[in-house]
Design a protein around this motif. Structure first.
Motif, PDB file in Angstrom:
ATOM      1  N   UNK A  69       0.837  -1.213   0.000  1.00 22.49           N
ATOM      2  CA  UNK A  69       0.000   0.000   0.000  1.00 22.49           C
ATOM      3  C   UNK A  69       0.868   1.258   0.000  1.00 22.49           C
ATOM      4  N   UNK A  70       2.106   1.110   0.482  1.00 27.11           N
ATOM      5  CA  UNK A  70       3.063   2.231   0.463  1.00 27.11           C
ATOM      6  C   UNK A  70       3.768   2.297  -0.890  1.00 27.11           C
ATOM      7  N   UNK A  71       3.351   1.416  -1.822  1.00 24.50           N
ATOM      8  CA  UNK A  71       3.921   1.352  -3.185  1.00 24.50           C
ATOM      9  C   UNK A  71       5.387   0.918  -3.180  1.00 24.50           C
ATOM     10  N   UNK A  72       5.675   0.015  -2.273  1.00 20.28           N
ATOM     11  CA  UNK A  72       7.025  -0.532  -2.139  1.00 20.28           C
ATOM     12  C   UNK A  72       7.072  -1.871  -2.888  1.00 20.28           C
ATOM     13  N   UNK A  73       8.091  -2.074  -3.735  1.00 24.10           N
ATOM     14  CA  UNK A  73       8.240  -3.363  -4.428  1.00 24.10           C
ATOM     15  C   UNK A  73       8.716  -4.414  -3.428  1.00 24.10           C
ATOM     16  N   UNK A  74       8.349  -5.672  -3.702  1.00 21.75           N
ATOM     17  CA  UNK A  74       8.583  -6.692  -2.673  1.00 21.75           C
ATOM     18  C   UNK A  74       9.238  -7.951  -3.211  1.00 21.75           C
ATOM     19  N   UNK A  75      10.097  -8.523  -2.377  1.00 24.02           N
ATOM     20  CA  UNK A  75      10.558  -9.902  -2.590  1.00 24.02           C
ATOM     21  C   UNK A  75      10.147 -10.654  -1.337  1.00 24.02           C
ATOM     22  N   UNK A 114       0.181  -7.434  -5.387  1.00 22.50           N
ATOM     23  CA  UNK A 114       0.270  -6.937  -6.780  1.00 22.50           C
ATOM     24  C   UNK A 114      -0.910  -6.038  -7.155  1.00 22.50           C
ATOM     25  N   UNK A 115      -2.025  -6.225  -6.431  1.00 23.36           N
ATOM     26  CA  UNK A 115      -3.206  -5.386  -6.728  1.00 23.36           C
ATOM     27  C   UNK A 115      -2.910  -3.911  -6.472  1.00 23.36           C
ATOM     28  N   UNK A 116      -1.869  -3.627  -5.682  1.00 24.74           N
ATOM     29  CA  UNK A 116      -1.487  -2.237  -5.389  1.00 24.74           C
ATOM     30  C   UNK A 116      -0.574  -1.668  -6.477  1.00 24.74           C
ATOM     31  N   UNK A 117      -0.316  -2.467  -7.507  1.00 26.84           N
ATOM     32  CA  UNK A 117       0.472  -1.976  -8.649  1.00 26.84           C
ATOM     33  C   UNK A 117       1.976  -2.004  -8.441  1.00 26.84           C
ATOM     34  N   UNK A 118       2.434  -2.787  -7.465  1.00 27.04           N
ATOM     35  CA  UNK A 118       3.882  -2.874  -7.220  1.00 27.04           C
ATOM     36  C   UNK A 118       4.425  -4.177  -7.809  1.00 27.04           C
ATOM     37  N   UNK A 119       5.759  -4.228  -7.981  1.00 26.09           N
ATOM     38  CA  UNK A 119       6.373  -5.474  -8.458  1.00 26.09           C
ATOM     39  C   UNK A 119       6.553  -6.412  -7.258  1.00 26.09           C
ATOM     40  N   UNK A 145      21.275 -19.702   0.349  1.00 22.08           N
ATOM     41  CA  UNK A 145      22.149 -19.406  -0.801  1.00 22.08           C
ATOM     42  C   UNK A 145      21.336 -19.326  -2.096  1.00 22.08           C
ATOM     43  N   UNK A 146      20.397 -20.273  -2.252  1.00 21.28           N
ATOM     44  CA  UNK A 146      19.550 -20.287  -3.464  1.00 21.28           C
ATOM     45  C   UNK A 146      18.698 -19.022  -3.537  1.00 21.28           C
ATOM     46  N   UNK A 147      18.179 -18.621  -2.382  1.00 21.49           N
ATOM     47  CA  UNK A 147      17.353 -17.407  -2.316  1.00 21.49           C
ATOM     48  C   UNK A 147      18.176 -16.184  -2.740  1.00 21.49           C
ATOM     49  N   UNK A 149      17.910 -11.308 -10.438  1.00 17.45           N
ATOM     50  CA  UNK A 149      16.901 -10.420 -11.039  1.00 17.45           C
ATOM     51  C   UNK A 149      17.236  -8.944 -10.766  1.00 17.45           C
ATOM     52  N   UNK A 150      18.353  -8.686 -10.118  1.00 16.02           N
ATOM     53  CA  UNK A 150      18.799  -7.304  -9.872  1.00 16.02           C
ATOM     54  C   UNK A 150      17.918  -6.572  -8.863  1.00 16.02           C
ATOM     55  N   UNK A 151      17.365  -7.303  -7.896  1.00 16.00           N
ATOM     56  CA  UNK A 151      16.510  -6.686  -6.870  1.00 16.00           C
ATOM     57  C   UNK A 151      17.423  -6.122  -5.781  1.00 16.00           C
ATOM     58  N   UNK A 152      17.618  -4.820  -5.818  1.00 20.17           N
ATOM     59  CA  UNK A 152      18.539  -4.174  -4.869  1.00 20.17           C
ATOM     60  C   UNK A 152      17.757  -3.758  -3.613  1.00 20.17           C
ATOM     61  N   UNK A 153      18.082  -4.368  -2.492  1.00 22.57           N
ATOM     62  CA  UNK A 153      17.226  -4.239  -1.293  1.00 22.57           C
ATOM     63  C   UNK A 153      17.500  -2.952  -0.501  1.00 22.57           C
TER      64      UNK A 153
END
Ligand SMILES: NC(=O)c1ccc[n+]([C@@H]2O[C@H](COP(=O)([O-])OP(=O)(O)OC[C@H]3O[C@@H](n4cnc5c(N)ncnc54)[C@H](OP(=O)(O)O)[C@@H]3O)[C@@H](O)[C@H]2O)c1
Length: 263
Positions: free
Chosen positions: A28-34, A51-56, A71-73, A80-84
């Motif tokens: 809801x804060x429009x934060x992308x998530x893993x 995803x209904x909030x329009x975030x990745x 390690x796999x995670x 995927x280049x998800x920079x936390x």
């Protein structure tokens, strides 16, 4: 106050309870998530809601009981280049047996899932963390991380350990900010997956748990505290008084903790 819009958050323990609710709140804060956790189906459900909030939203099942699974995670997050920007270190497992009735292998398992996994995980991102201007970490500890509590020897120890490691990290690195979430009793199924001394699941909903604070209210308070960069946030109902009693009237804490129902 930090703005979480378009930031990237990794949420552990996102397949249930507080972690899933924090993920929904962050979307809801429009934060992308893993999202990560044990239950694949529940992770997918949380992903679809967020995803209904329009975030990745990305997700991967991971067993925090095994470093190889972590390690796999990490490999997947990096590929995927998800920079936390925000680490929500929330996965945890509880305990329902006395210390000498708990097999040592179970003590180790609780420490592994609740403590070592989070330390190991953030260390896999150390190069990235050291080059970022700001990194937030939210660490879900517990009231039981502030003092001892019956039937929770290793659970308490793991939550105390989180305070020691992550508070020191916060002091060592000016670009790292840690918020400790300190729940009292939140209405989640945590007692069902709690481990008994022989490793079996306790498999019961504790009455105290069922009367706990609503999980979405808890998540809303948690995200507010993360945004305000609070160091510590107690979350719960009247049981939170124990934090103050333990600190300022330790003699009274021993009387109450000996009488209070641990379930
Ligand atoms: N509820 C409370 O009253 C309360 C109070 C104080 C502190 N806390 C803390 O809050 C955090 C969240 O708990 P909760 O109440 O939301 O309980 P929960 O509903 O049982 O959620 C725990 C989460 O941790 C995950 N998890 C457990 N073992 C794991 C493992 N081996 N590998 C990876 N993930 C694992 C679970 O995955 P699966 O569900 O897929 O197994 C789930 O996503 C925990 O750290 C807990 O100690 C809760």
């Amino acid at each position: 106050m930090i703005d979480l819009r378009d930031k990237n958050a990794l949420v552990t323990g996102a397949s249930s309870g507080i972690g899933a609710a924090i993920a929904r709140r962050l979307s809801k804060e429009k934060c992308n998530l893993f999202l990560t956790g044990l239950g694949e189906e529940q992770l997918r459900e949380t992903k679809e809601t967020c995803e209904k909030e329009g975030v990745k939203v990305y997700y991967k099942e991971c067993n925090f009981g095994e470093f190889a699974s972590i390690d796999e995670l990490v490999k997947e997050i990096k590929s995927i280049g998800f920079s936390i920007d925000l680490y929500v270190l929330n996965a945890g497992i509880s305990q329902r047996d006395r210390g000498f009735d708990t097999d040592f292998s179970i003590d180790q398992r609780i420490m592994q899932v609740n403590y070592w996994s989070s330390v190991y995980l953030v260390k896999q991102f150390k190069d990235e963390i050291l080059t970022k201007d700001n990194v937030s970490m939210s660490v879900t500890t517990s009231l039981a991380g502030l003092f001892g509590f019956p039937l929770r020897t290793s659970y308490c120890a793991s939550k105390h350990a989180l305070f020691g490691f992550f508070e020191s990290l916060d002091l060592e690195y000016p670009n790292v900010h840690v918020t400790f979430l300190i729940p009292g009793r939140i209405n989640t199924p945590i007692s069902k997956s709690a481990l008994m001394g022989n490793g079996d699941k306790y498999a019961k909903m504790d009455p105290g748990q069922a009367k706990g604070l609503d999980v979405d209210k808890a998540a809303s308070r948690a995200v507010k505290a993360i945004k305000r960069q609070k160091h510590r946030k107690l979350i719960g109902k009247s049981e939170l008084l124990m934090a103050y009693i333990n600190r300022y009237m330790p003699w009274l804490y021993y009387i109450i903790a000996n009488k209070i129902s641990p379930t």
